[in-house]
Design an enzyme around this catalytic site. Structure first.
Site, PDB file in Angstrom:
ATOM      1  N   SER A 100      49.077  37.678  42.440  1.00  0.00           N
ATOM      2  CA  SER A 100      50.322  38.034  41.741  1.00  0.00           C
ATOM      3  C   SER A 100      51.106  39.114  42.486  1.00  0.00           C
ATOM      4  O   SER A 100      51.963  39.775  41.901  1.00  0.00           O
ATOM      5  CB  SER A 100      50.002  38.485  40.310  1.00  0.00           C
ATOM      6  OG  SER A 100      48.894  39.345  40.301  1.00  0.00           O
ATOM      7  N   GLU A 117      44.106  34.391  29.905  1.00  0.00           N
ATOM      8  CA  GLU A 117      43.717  33.023  30.266  1.00  0.00           C
ATOM      9  C   GLU A 117      42.443  32.613  29.512  1.00  0.00           C
ATOM     10  O   GLU A 117      42.345  31.495  28.987  1.00  0.00           O
ATOM     11  CB  GLU A 117      43.491  32.912  31.772  1.00  0.00           C
ATOM     12  CG  GLU A 117      43.103  31.495  32.194  1.00  0.00           C
ATOM     13  CD  GLU A 117      42.561  31.436  33.615  1.00  0.00           C
ATOM     14  OE1 GLU A 117      43.181  32.010  34.523  1.00  0.00           O
ATOM     15  OE2 GLU A 117      41.500  30.812  33.795  1.00  0.00           O
ATOM     16  N   CYS A 166      50.144  32.911  44.668  1.00  0.00           N
ATOM     17  CA  CYS A 166      49.514  31.583  44.678  1.00  0.00           C
ATOM     18  C   CYS A 166      50.531  30.566  44.162  1.00  0.00           C
ATOM     19  O   CYS A 166      51.597  30.944  43.657  1.00  0.00           O
ATOM     20  CB  CYS A 166      48.296  31.603  43.762  1.00  0.00           C
ATOM     21  SG  CYS A 166      48.738  32.028  42.063  1.00  0.00           S
TER      22      CYS A 166
END
Ligand code: SF4
Length: 408
Positions: A382, A180, A56
């Site tokens: 990823s 995150e 991404c």
């Protein structure tokens, strides 16, 4: 002149390192299949790739910054606060380049090296970001910080910070152990925020919260059930009166929508529609890359497939969610960590829906049916193209084919 210490936009050296990225992460096989409309048909095997897959924008940028940082500071110690991304080969590549890690895996606690950082060192913050306290400590130490936190993660932080400043508790749909989500939760303590958060992983955990709001369970029971994801000193009676919902950027879109809706309904029942805005806010913070990959997979699954292969780290949240979506529609769905998991008619994979742990891997024989077969393929945010290309090669090999012949 004083040395700049905080870098948010890399070093404008992409041109200098592009050849290294190409060498490590490009795949001619993937590029050729893309040129053919993401479909390869050969000798009874039809391979279809989702329209959106793999790296991404946030991961691409973070990897770029890490390579640039090594190039820019060849003689300095370089650290990462934790995994760069959830892809083992990428993290190993950085280790080979001399980058050291300040925390390991989902445990995420900074190890002793954190206290040794000095003004000469360089520390990279990965795409997931890092907790507010860590960033503060790094600033205190005067080291150089290269911040690769993804813009979509920053958007979530902004939202959570605003909730906290307004005195709202942030209810975060996410995994309490994920880097995150930990970093996002820490944002509630920033700039005068009230520091209150509650993390819910799924609809089951959301159900405990809505049961409490409706008065069906007490504060102690809720605290017991969700202790792992509560801010210190959380008081459900006090802290669930005004709530704002946000989410980890890589969750399952459909689930996130339901989590928000369930909490909204419970708050409306408790406080009435006319007072809802004083007690409830919702902001969808799924990133567009996650959404695009989930949408593209759903589109791919509209046509019948016999086998579905999903490539990405076993601890990668977005890849696990792709695997869950695929498994609902294709019984033979295999989440593999990389192309090496396929060896002829044997595949090593992590069954969709099992915990984000490499030890969940199982081996299966005869994964690819004989005769004409339709195989779908996608990859998490990823996963570099080089690994996707390797997996395609292994799928072809399982039918005694090769990319060179199939793509000639
Ligand atoms: S998955 Fe989304 S939030 Fe995470 S790095 Fe990629 S673009 Fe950014």
């Amino acid at each position: 002149m004083q040395e700049q210490k905080y870098y948010r936009k890399g070093f404008k050296m992409r041109g200098d390192i592009q050849h290294l990225l190409n060498r490590d992460y490009r795949s001619e096989v993937v590029e050729k299949i893309r040129e053919r409309g993401n479909t390869l048909e050969t000798d009874g095997l039809t391979l279809r790739i989702a329209d959106e897959f793999g790296f991404c924008y946030g991961v691409d940028r973070a990897v770029d910054y890490a390579f640039q940082t090594r190039q820019k500071f060849p003689d300095r110690r370089i650290f990462l606060t934790g995994d760069m991304i959830h892809n083992a080969s990428m993290n190993n590549r950085l280790r080979e380049m001399g980058v050291e890690f300040l925390s390991q895996g989902f445990d995420g606690r900074p190890d002793e090296k954190f206290d040794e950082i000095n003004a000469e060192d360089v520390v990279i913050l990965p795409a997931f970001g890092a907790p507010v306290e860590w960033i503060g400590k790094l600033r205190d130490r005067g080291c150089i910080v290269v911040d690769a936190t993804c813009g979509s993660v920053l958007a979530v932080w902004k939202r959570v910070t605003r909730y906290a400043q307004k005195g709202f508790t942030s209810i975060i749909h996410g995994k309490y152990y994920h880097e995150e989500t930990k970093a996002t939760a820490s944002q509630t303590r920033k700039e005068g925020g009230n520091g209150k958060y509650l993390i819910v992983r799924n609809l089951k955990e959301t159900g405990y919260v809505t049961d409490f709001i409706r008065g069906r369970i007490g504060a102690e029971e809720l605290k017991e059930k969700l202790a792992h994801g509560m801010s210190p000193g959380f008081d459900p009676e006090e802290d669930l009166q005004r709530v704002g919902v946000a989410n980890q950027t890589t969750m399952l879109m459909s689930e996130t929508m339901k989590v928000g809706e369930e909490i909204r309904k419970a708050m409306e029942e408790r406080y009435g529609r006319e007072h809802l805005a004083e007690h409830f806010e919702l902001f969808d913070t799924i990133c567009s890359a996650t959404q695009d990959r989930q949408d593209a997979l759903l589109k791919l699954l509209e046509d019948p497939l016999d086998v579905m292969v999903i490539i990405g780290g076993y601890n990668s949240s977005n890849t696990n969610n792709l695997a869950i979506i695929a498994k609902e529609r294709v019984e033979r769905s295999y989440h593999i960590a990389n192309g090496e998991c396929i060896q002829g008619n044997i595949i090593r994979h992590k069954p969709p829906g099992t915990p984000l742990d490499p030890r969940e891997e199982v081996e299966e024989e005869g994964w690819l049916p004989e005769g004409p077969v339709r195989v779908g393929l996608t990859a998490g945010a990823s996963t570099p193209n080089s690994q996707i290309g390797l997996a395609i090669g292994r799928i072809l090999e399982a039918r005694n084919l090769s990319p060179e012949v199939a793509l000639a």
